[in-house]
Design a protein around this motif. Structure first.
Motif, short mmCIF file in Angstrom:
data_model
loop_
_atom_site.label_atom_id
_atom_site.label_comp_id
_atom_site.label_asym_id
_atom_site.label_seq_id
_atom_site.Cartn_x
_atom_site.Cartn_y
_atom_site.Cartn_z
N GLY A 130 28.54 46.54 27.78
CA GLY A 130 29.45 45.97 29.34
C GLY A 130 30.34 44.66 29.27
O GLY A 130 31.72 45.05 29.67
N LEU A 131 29.98 43.99 28.01
CA LEU A 131 31.99 42.99 28.85
C LEU A 131 33.06 44.02 27.93
O LEU A 131 34.19 43.37 28.16
CB LEU A 131 31.54 41.85 26.95
CG LEU A 131 29.46 40.70 28.41
CD1 LEU A 131 29.29 39.96 26.72
CD2 LEU A 131 30.48 39.99 29.09
N ILE A 132 32.57 44.18 26.99
CA ILE A 132 33.89 44.96 25.84
C ILE A 132 34.29 46.03 27.19
O ILE A 132 35.81 46.02 27.41
CB ILE A 132 33.56 45.79 25.08
CG1 ILE A 132 33.04 44.03 24.28
CG2 ILE A 132 35.27 46.76 24.16
CD1 ILE A 132 32.79 45.73 23.06
N VAL A 133 33.99 46.75 28.13
CA VAL A 133 34.03 47.93 28.53
C VAL A 133 34.79 46.62 30.05
O VAL A 133 35.47 47.93 30.21
CB VAL A 133 33.02 48.52 29.09
CG1 VAL A 133 33.97 50.24 30.12
CG2 VAL A 133 32.70 49.97 27.89
N GLY A 134 34.09 46.17 30.21
CA GLY A 134 34.46 45.62 31.58
C GLY A 134 35.62 45.13 30.84
O GLY A 134 36.98 44.58 32.15
N GLY A 135 35.98 44.52 30.38
CA GLY A 135 36.86 43.59 30.26
C GLY A 135 38.18 44.18 30.06
O GLY A 135 39.05 44.12 29.93
N ALA A 136 38.06 45.77 29.09
CA ALA A 136 39.27 47.19 29.65
C ALA A 136 40.41 46.96 30.52
O ALA A 136 41.31 47.53 30.84
CB ALA A 136 38.47 47.52 28.33
N LEU A 137 38.27 47.46 31.85
CA LEU A 137 38.72 47.97 32.97
C LEU A 137 39.57 46.93 33.62
O LEU A 137 40.23 47.70 34.82
CB LEU A 137 36.90 48.69 33.22
CG LEU A 137 36.80 50.03 33.11
CD1 LEU A 137 35.36 49.75 33.37
CD2 LEU A 137 37.53 50.62 32.88
N THR A 138 39.02 45.77 33.38
CA THR A 138 39.90 44.70 34.42
C THR A 138 41.24 44.68 34.14
O THR A 138 42.27 44.25 35.41
CB THR A 138 38.92 43.41 33.64
OG1 THR A 138 38.31 43.62 33.72
CG2 THR A 138 40.07 42.08 34.51
N GLU A 139 41.65 45.08 32.77
CA GLU A 139 43.16 45.37 32.73
C GLU A 139 43.96 45.71 33.67
O GLU A 139 45.48 46.67 33.74
CB GLU A 139 43.65 45.60 30.75
CG GLU A 139 42.93 44.87 29.84
CD GLU A 139 43.78 43.10 30.12
OE1 GLU A 139 45.33 43.32 30.51
OE2 GLU A 139 43.04 42.49 30.03
N VAL A 140 42.97 47.13 34.50
CA VAL A 140 43.75 48.16 34.68
C VAL A 140 43.60 47.41 36.13
O VAL A 140 44.64 47.83 37.18
CB VAL A 140 42.46 49.58 34.72
CG1 VAL A 140 43.40 50.43 35.32
CG2 VAL A 140 42.83 50.05 33.51
#
Length: 198
Positions: free
Chosen positions: A82-92
């Motif tokens: 969740g932390l990894i995917v959430g960080g990547a999604l936040t970039e968008v």
């Protein structure tokens, strides 16, 4: 246990999913905060109910032990992912970290409805302590808010000390913090000191 484990799990996941949608569509900070509150309520219902479903679905013994071990492992993996995917999604877009929960929640409800059988305690001995639940929840919330305010006030005092503030400025900031003052109180004290020194 009293209302049905499957029913409460679906309700919790449904509430969490709806709240995630509201978070993703939030048009202001108050809407976002309110939706986040609903997310917490949904998660608080779904999370313990999920473990209860695992414990009641599998018979005691190796099967249940293996199921609980898998549940615990997936919980840990999910927290990290969740932390990894959430960080990547936040970039968008920050909205995506909430909206991604919507299809996952809908899928979880469909699968649970189709696969899991209902179970509940029929002994009539399960007590529901709503006043106690509300009291302990409120106490925890107040404790968290107070701890946060004190940490912020302490940080202001440290900032004054690190950036040229003399002992009088630092002592007043710490004094405000010790009295339970908020961050705004410390800022007001700081402004008053600066005006006095000018």
């Amino acid at each position: 246990d009293a209302f049905g484990r499957k029913r409460m799990f679906i309700f919790g996941v449904g509430l969490f999913t709806l709240a995630s949608l509201l978070c993703g569509l939030a048009i202001g900070e108050y809407m976002l905060i309110g939706a986040r509150f609903l997310q917490g309520v949904g998660a608080a219902i779904a999370s313990p109910t999920a473990l209860a479903l695992v414990a009641t679905t599998f018979a005691a013994g190796p099967a249940r032990n293996q199921a609980i071990a898998i549940f615990a492992a997936m919980t840990g993996i999910g927290s990290i992912a969740g932390l990894i995917v959430g960080g990547a999604l936040t970039e968008v877009s920050w909205r995506l970290i909430f909206l991604i929960n919507v299809p996952i929640g809908i899928l979880a409800i469909i699968v649970t409805q189709a696969v899991v059988t209902e179970s509940k305690d029929t002994s009539g001995e399960v007590a529901t302590d709503i006043p106690g639940t509300l009291l302990i929840t409120g106490a925890l919330e107040l404790t968290i808010v107070q701890a946060t305010e004190r940490a912020e006030a302490r940080a202001i005092g440290q900032y004054l000390s690190d950036h040229g503030g003399d002992d009088r400025m630092t002592l007043i900031a710490y004094r405000v913090q010790a009295l339970g003052g908020s961050t705004r109180d410390c800022e007001n004290a700081w402004d008053g000191i600066c005006g006095w020194m000018a």
